[in-house]
Motif scaffolding. Structure first.
Motif, short mmCIF file in Angstrom:
data_model
loop_
_atom_site.label_atom_id
_atom_site.label_comp_id
_atom_site.label_asym_id
_atom_site.label_seq_id
_atom_site.Cartn_x
_atom_site.Cartn_y
_atom_site.Cartn_z
N VAL A 112 3.55 6.64 -4.26
CA VAL A 112 2.43 7.03 -3.41
C VAL A 112 2.77 8.31 -2.66
CG1 VAL A 112 1.61 4.67 -3.11
CG2 VAL A 112 3.19 5.62 -1.45
N PRO A 113 1.75 9.15 -2.41
CA PRO A 113 1.99 10.32 -1.55
C PRO A 113 2.28 9.86 -0.12
CG PRO A 113 -0.04 10.58 -2.79
CD PRO A 113 0.42 9.16 -2.98
N LYS A 114 2.93 10.72 0.65
CA LYS A 114 3.26 10.39 2.02
C LYS A 114 1.99 10.00 2.79
CE LYS A 114 6.15 11.84 5.74
NZ LYS A 114 7.24 12.69 6.12
N TYR A 115 2.08 8.95 3.54
CA TYR A 115 0.98 8.37 4.30
C TYR A 115 -0.19 7.96 3.41
CZ TYR A 115 3.60 10.66 8.00
OH TYR A 115 4.61 11.07 8.82
N ARG A 116 0.07 7.84 2.15
CA ARG A 116 -0.93 7.45 1.15
C ARG A 116 -2.21 8.29 1.23
NH1 ARG A 116 -0.83 1.75 -1.65
NH2 ARG A 116 -2.29 2.25 -3.29
N VAL A 117 -2.02 9.57 1.49
CA VAL A 117 -3.12 10.52 1.58
C VAL A 117 -3.74 10.69 0.20
CG1 VAL A 117 -3.73 12.89 2.17
CG2 VAL A 117 -2.04 11.68 3.52
N CYS A 129 1.88 16.67 5.29
CA CYS A 129 2.84 16.99 4.23
C CYS A 129 4.08 17.68 4.76
CB CYS A 129 2.20 17.85 3.15
SG CYS A 129 1.31 16.89 1.93
N GLY A 130 3.92 18.87 5.30
CA GLY A 130 5.08 19.67 5.65
C GLY A 130 5.85 19.97 4.38
N ASN A 131 7.11 19.62 4.32
CA ASN A 131 7.91 19.79 3.11
C ASN A 131 8.02 18.50 2.30
OD1 ASN A 131 8.48 22.53 3.33
ND2 ASN A 131 10.14 22.13 4.77
N HIS A 132 7.23 17.51 2.66
CA HIS A 132 7.28 16.22 1.97
C HIS A 132 5.94 15.94 1.32
CE1 HIS A 132 11.07 15.50 4.00
NE2 HIS A 132 10.48 15.87 5.12
N PHE A 133 5.99 15.49 0.09
CA PHE A 133 4.75 15.15 -0.61
C PHE A 133 4.70 13.66 -0.90
CE2 PHE A 133 2.17 14.70 -4.47
CZ PHE A 133 1.00 15.32 -4.05
N TRP A 134 5.81 13.11 -1.41
CA TRP A 134 5.88 11.70 -1.77
C TRP A 134 6.44 10.87 -0.63
CZ3 TRP A 134 3.17 10.60 -5.86
CH2 TRP A 134 3.10 11.48 -6.92
N ALA A 135 6.03 9.63 -0.53
CA ALA A 135 6.62 8.69 0.41
C ALA A 135 8.07 8.42 -0.03
CB ALA A 135 5.82 7.39 0.44
N LYS A 136 8.90 7.94 0.90
CA LYS A 136 10.31 7.72 0.60
C LYS A 136 10.52 6.65 -0.48
CE LYS A 136 12.36 9.06 4.97
NZ LYS A 136 13.14 8.64 6.12
N GLY A 137 9.81 5.56 -0.41
CA GLY A 137 10.06 4.44 -1.30
C GLY A 137 9.19 4.46 -2.54
N TYR A 138 9.45 3.49 -3.40
CA TYR A 138 8.65 3.30 -4.60
C TYR A 138 8.74 1.84 -4.99
CZ TYR A 138 13.17 3.62 -7.02
OH TYR A 138 14.46 3.43 -7.43
N CYS A 139 7.84 1.42 -5.86
CA CYS A 139 7.84 0.06 -6.37
C CYS A 139 8.24 0.09 -7.84
CB CYS A 139 6.43 -0.53 -6.21
SG CYS A 139 6.26 -2.16 -6.96
N VAL A 140 9.13 -0.81 -8.24
CA VAL A 140 9.52 -0.91 -9.64
C VAL A 140 9.55 -2.38 -10.03
CG1 VAL A 140 12.01 -0.89 -9.15
CG2 VAL A 140 11.19 -0.21 -11.41
N ASP A 141 9.08 -2.64 -11.24
CA ASP A 141 9.07 -4.00 -11.77
C ASP A 141 9.43 -3.92 -13.25
OD1 ASP A 141 8.67 -6.74 -12.04
OD2 ASP A 141 6.51 -6.56 -12.29
N THR A 142 10.24 -4.85 -13.71
CA THR A 142 10.56 -4.89 -15.13
C THR A 142 9.43 -5.55 -15.89
OG1 THR A 142 11.73 -6.98 -14.86
CG2 THR A 142 13.06 -4.98 -14.77
#
Length: 144
Positions: free
Chosen positions: A21-26, A102-115
């Motif tokens: 997700v983008p930062k702050y889910r924008v 945004c500033g210098n950040h586009f993506w949020a720090k975390g992510y979701c992964v599932d096998t």
């Protein structure tokens, strides 16, 4: 046709569902920005030897279903996609850097992964009856 892929010393089927997700889910992944992210993910996955099964870029998140060879870590794939896509997006759309979220950040720090794999019950049955199947095959081979 087998669902397994082959490398020199391994056959594999490692498939993952990733959500970013983008930062702050924008809701910025529309139009040309979404297309740029889509293309960048395709290119990055290809460069890392991963096969994109399905990719869906929505306004505020990205779903990626990808086959990743066992020699490649998921964190390496996610980090590469995150880094290269943000560079391409900020280069092509510099106005996004000016947004207060945004500033210098586009993506949020975390992510979701599932096998994504074979049903656990199916694996249990396979393991349980594999020896029986091998014995039957040996008997057939012995007769011929």
């Amino acid at each position: 046709m087998s669902r397994f892929e082959k490398l020199s010393h391994v056959i594999w089927h490692c498939q993952y569902h990733l959500v970013r997700v983008p930062k702050y889910r924008v809701r910025v992944l529309n139009g040309a920005v979404g297309t740029e992210v889509f293309n960048c993910i395709q290119v990055c996955c290809s460069q890392l030897g991963c096969n994109v099964v399905e990719l869906n870029v929505q306004l505020d998140h990205v779903h990626l279903l990808v086959k990743v060879p066992p020699k490649r870590s998921i964190s390496k794939l996610v980090g590469t996609v995150k880094g290269k896509s943000v560079l391409r997006v900020f280069t092509r759309f510099p106005y996004l850097r000016q947004k207060p979220y945004c500033g210098n950040h586009f993506w949020a720090k975390g992510y979701c992964v599932d096998t994504v794999g074979v049903d656990a019950e199916m694996i249990r049955k396979y393991v349980k009856y594999q020896e029986k199947q091998e014995r039957l095959q040996q008997e057939i081979n012995f007769r011929h």
